[in-house]
Design an enzyme around this catalytic site. Sequence first.
Site, short mmCIF file in Angstrom:
data_model
loop_
_atom_site.label_atom_id
_atom_site.label_comp_id
_atom_site.label_asym_id
_atom_site.label_seq_id
_atom_site.Cartn_x
_atom_site.Cartn_y
_atom_site.Cartn_z
CD GLU A 267 46.83 -107.06 -70.64
OE1 GLU A 267 47.16 -106.82 -71.59
OE2 GLU A 267 47.71 -107.89 -69.86
CG HIS A 276 55.34 -104.83 -70.00
ND1 HIS A 276 55.70 -106.30 -70.73
CD2 HIS A 276 54.09 -104.95 -70.12
CE1 HIS A 276 54.66 -106.74 -70.81
NE2 HIS A 276 53.59 -106.16 -70.38
ZN LIG Z 1 51.38 -106.21 -70.44
#
Ligand SMILES: [Zn+2]
Length: 310
Positions: A267, A276
């Site tokens: 995070e 991502h």
């Molecule tokens: Zn993520």
Amino acid sequence: MASKIFQPISFIFLIFILLAPIGHAKRSTPSDKKSSSLDSFKKLKGCHKGNHTKEIHKLKAYLEQFGYLNYPNKTHATDDDFDDILESALKTYQKNYHIKPSGIVDDATISKLITPRCGVPDIVNGTNYMQPRGKKHKSSSSNIHTVSHYSFFDGNPKWPSTKTHLTYRFLSNVPSYAINPVASAFQKWESSTHFTFAQVQTNQNSDLEIGFFRGNHGDGIQNAFDEKSIAHASAPPGGRFHYDEDDKWSVEPAADAFHLESVALHEIGHLLGLGHSLVNAAIMYPTFSHGEVKNLDADDIAGIIALYNH
Ligand SMILES: [Zn+2]
Ligand SMILES: *[C@@H]1O[C@H](CO)[C@@H](O)[C@H](O)[C@H]1NC(C)=O
Ligand SMILES: *[C@@H]1O[C@H](CO)[C@@H](O)[C@H](O)[C@H]1NC(C)=O
Ligand SMILES: *[C@@H]1O[C@H](CO)[C@@H](O)[C@H](O)[C@H]1NC(C)=O
């Protein structure tokens, strides 16, 4: 609804239409609630285009939540028809997760679908962050060329170049056992990047904040925790990082809980501007299993360097 969600400075989650029931007859253990809901994907085994099976709308909701589907006609978003649009979305999902893009809900696909994951979508505004963008960099220690698979948010939001010191605070709802793992994750990012971090008191202003929330914790931000997402964070300069308090968390690796520090590393990557990654070993890979412990990977560091050096 759909257009609002794609603001890079706010949380970029799709509101899941079937919100976790409010005042849900609790409190079976959180993980029970989560697994029973994900189990419905198992009933879709073997499904493909042309099928009409009771649980297909759940697959549609999942793929819509994480950015793979956006039906122009919302009627089709909630029905149980396995249509062309769903097949195409499923193939993209399969490619992102290194599964043969058959468009069939096979075992490999089901096993990925039921793995808990970060709530940040893989695709935003039509940009598939997980597809290789052919960025090649030469490894400094060898002549091997590697392709990186890190990604950024839409529009490459990042902290200004003068802002290399970021403060963070824990909201008052953060359990005390979570403080050291998060601080340790910040230290790991600090030792691998040009950023420095310092914790400030809960009642002080800060660049970043960490909290524990459940369900649709409406604070004006469109997002919701449900049985799929375990944590989420906003792109710069949003600075918000939330754990789902309905999940089971552990300081030390534990077979029945998510590892606080590993998820914090992921995070914080979002807080710094990373999206991502396709690389399994990267901390920015979207899924986390119980007991899984991860660290920063070369792909993650290459992503930060690329984002802040242009
Ligand atoms: Zn993520
Ligand atoms: C989404 O894409 C459209 C069309 O390319 C663009 O106009 C819009 O600004 C994008 N939204 C965000 C939040 O970047
Ligand atoms: C999908 O449709 C095929 C026929 O095309 C049928 O044989 C099969 O049982 C269906 N599968 C499911 C899971 O409904
Ligand atoms: C959406 O799809 C439904 C079912 O196929 C159809 O009845 C309806 O007219 C469609 N709506 C629009 C706006 O195309």
